[in-house]
Scaffold this active site. Structure first.
Site, PDB file in Angstrom:
ATOM      1  N   HIS A 119       0.859  -1.183   0.000  1.00 62.23           N
ATOM      2  CA  HIS A 119       0.000   0.000   0.000  1.00 62.23           C
ATOM      3  C   HIS A 119       0.900   1.238   0.000  1.00 62.23           C
ATOM      4  O   HIS A 119       2.150   1.109  -0.047  1.00 62.23           O
ATOM      5  CB  HIS A 119      -0.947  -0.023   1.208  1.00 62.23           C
ATOM      6  CG  HIS A 119      -0.250  -0.262   2.512  1.00 62.23           C
ATOM      7  ND1 HIS A 119       0.606   0.645   3.087  1.00 62.23           N
ATOM      8  CD2 HIS A 119      -0.251  -1.341   3.342  1.00 62.23           C
ATOM      9  CE1 HIS A 119       1.086   0.167   4.215  1.00 62.23           C
ATOM     10  NE2 HIS A 119       0.588  -1.048   4.396  1.00 62.23           N
ATOM     11  N   HIS A 143       4.117   1.373   2.146  1.00 65.18           N
ATOM     12  CA  HIS A 143       5.321   0.695   1.645  1.00 65.18           C
ATOM     13  C   HIS A 143       6.009   1.539   0.566  1.00 65.18           C
ATOM     14  O   HIS A 143       7.235   1.615   0.509  1.00 65.18           O
ATOM     15  CB  HIS A 143       4.960  -0.663   1.019  1.00 65.18           C
ATOM     16  CG  HIS A 143       4.384  -1.660   1.976  1.00 65.18           C
ATOM     17  ND1 HIS A 143       3.067  -2.035   1.965  1.00 65.18           N
ATOM     18  CD2 HIS A 143       4.965  -2.368   2.976  1.00 65.18           C
ATOM     19  CE1 HIS A 143       2.861  -2.944   2.890  1.00 65.18           C
ATOM     20  NE2 HIS A 143       3.983  -3.161   3.534  1.00 65.18           N
ATOM     21  N   SER A 164      -1.529  -3.700   5.595  1.00 70.72           N
ATOM     22  CA  SER A 164      -1.928  -4.785   4.693  1.00 70.72           C
ATOM     23  C   SER A 164      -3.148  -5.511   5.244  1.00 70.72           C
ATOM     24  O   SER A 164      -3.900  -6.130   4.505  1.00 70.72           O
ATOM     25  CB  SER A 164      -0.777  -5.788   4.534  1.00 70.72           C
ATOM     26  OG  SER A 164       0.327  -5.118   4.002  1.00 70.72           O
TER      27      SER A 164
END
Ligand code: PAF
Length: 282
Positions: free
Chosen positions: A34, A37, A188
């Site tokens: 997402h 990151h 996540s």
């Protein structure tokens, strides 16, 4: 971006870059990437010439009743996002490349004390799995800098201690949490939430902000702060696990004279276990 599945091939690629005088940056992940990151990769470009990321759902950091089997595996989408962010190498090994045979039983890396509380207490063995796989990845990639999100504040603290204690010559950089518009920290595991749960999930960050504000206005009764937050979380449909005002360095419960603080929180909402934190000085 090159996708590499074996340790030997990644070592050869990174070695060639290092011989060409390049600084290596590294972002380890478990995939299902997402914006949080991607920020790590973007930040990494400021510190390194070549960015390496790994996508590896690490079995040794999941407990027996946790979500290892169901953890979202989205390698193609992850590769596209990393490539768009200018990542140079994606290391995506299969489990038996990282843990061939029963190698996971031969040795593990244990970071003591700082792992006793919070997520360490709630998820026995979790941080041993994290520090073991990060040690292996550090030894494979040998980066100059490695970037981790501050959302996993305790994980970052564990990795910093491990890096120092085991003499890794790696600059570990913590990067600020990226949030949804309503304040929910990107994770996540947010994919486990319904739209309604995502909306109510914002209460976790609101509680952290209110607690920070109360402390900055002089409140030092940290149990009362935690109690108020837990009640608010329950009202929003959370099952709170911990909400603790801590010293930012040791993650021990803070006392009134401490000035460098972090509030760590974990709570369950539906199928997800969410964690978040806020760090500040008084
Ligand atoms: O934060 C994560 O995604 C994981 O714990 C890490 C650091 C990649 C180790 O598996």
């Amino acid at each position: 971006m090159k996708i590499v599945n074996s340790i030997q091939a990644l070592r050869a690629e990174v070695h060639a870059q290092r011989m060409a005088g390049k600084r290596i940056g590294f972002v380890p992940t478990m995939g299902n990437l997402h914006a949080g990151h991607i920020t790590l990769i973007t930040e990494g470009h400021k510190h390194a010439d070549i960015m390496v990321s790994s996508v590896f759902v690490n079995p040794t950091q999941f407990g027996p009743n946790e979500d290892f089997d169901n953890y979202p595996r989205t390698l193609d989408a992850d590769a596209a996002k990393l490539e768009a962010a200018g990542c140079h190498f994606l290391f995506a090994p299969p489990v038996d490349e990282m843990y061939p045979g029963d190698q996971d039983k031969w040795a593990k890396v244990v970071v003591t004390e700082i792992t006793d509380r919070h997520c360490g207490a709630a998820r026995p063995g979790h941080f041993d799995g994290v520090s073991t796989v990060v040690t292996k990845l550090f030894n494979i990639v040998k980066p100059d800098v490695a970037l981790f999100g501050k959302k996993d504040f305790q994980q970052l603290a564990v990795i910093r201690r491990m890096t120092t204690a085991l003499c890794f010559d790696i600059n570990v950089i913590g990067v600020d949490t990226v949030r949804e518009a309503n304040g929910l920290a990107m994770s996540s595991r947010n994919g486990y939430l319904t739209e309604d749960e995502k909306a109510r999930g914002a209460t976790l960050y609101q509680c952290l902000c209110s607690a920070k504000e109360a402390i900055q206005q002089g409140e030092r009764d940290y149990s009362a702060i935690a109690h108020a937050a837990n009640e608010k979380l329950k009202a929003a449909g959370f099952e709170p696990e911990y909400f603790t005002v801590c010293r930012a360095d040791t993650l021990e419960p803070a006392v009134a004279s401490d000035t460098d603080l972090v509030i760590l929180a974990a709570a369950r909402m539906g199928k997800a276990r969410l964690i978040d934190n806020i760090d500040f000085q008084v």
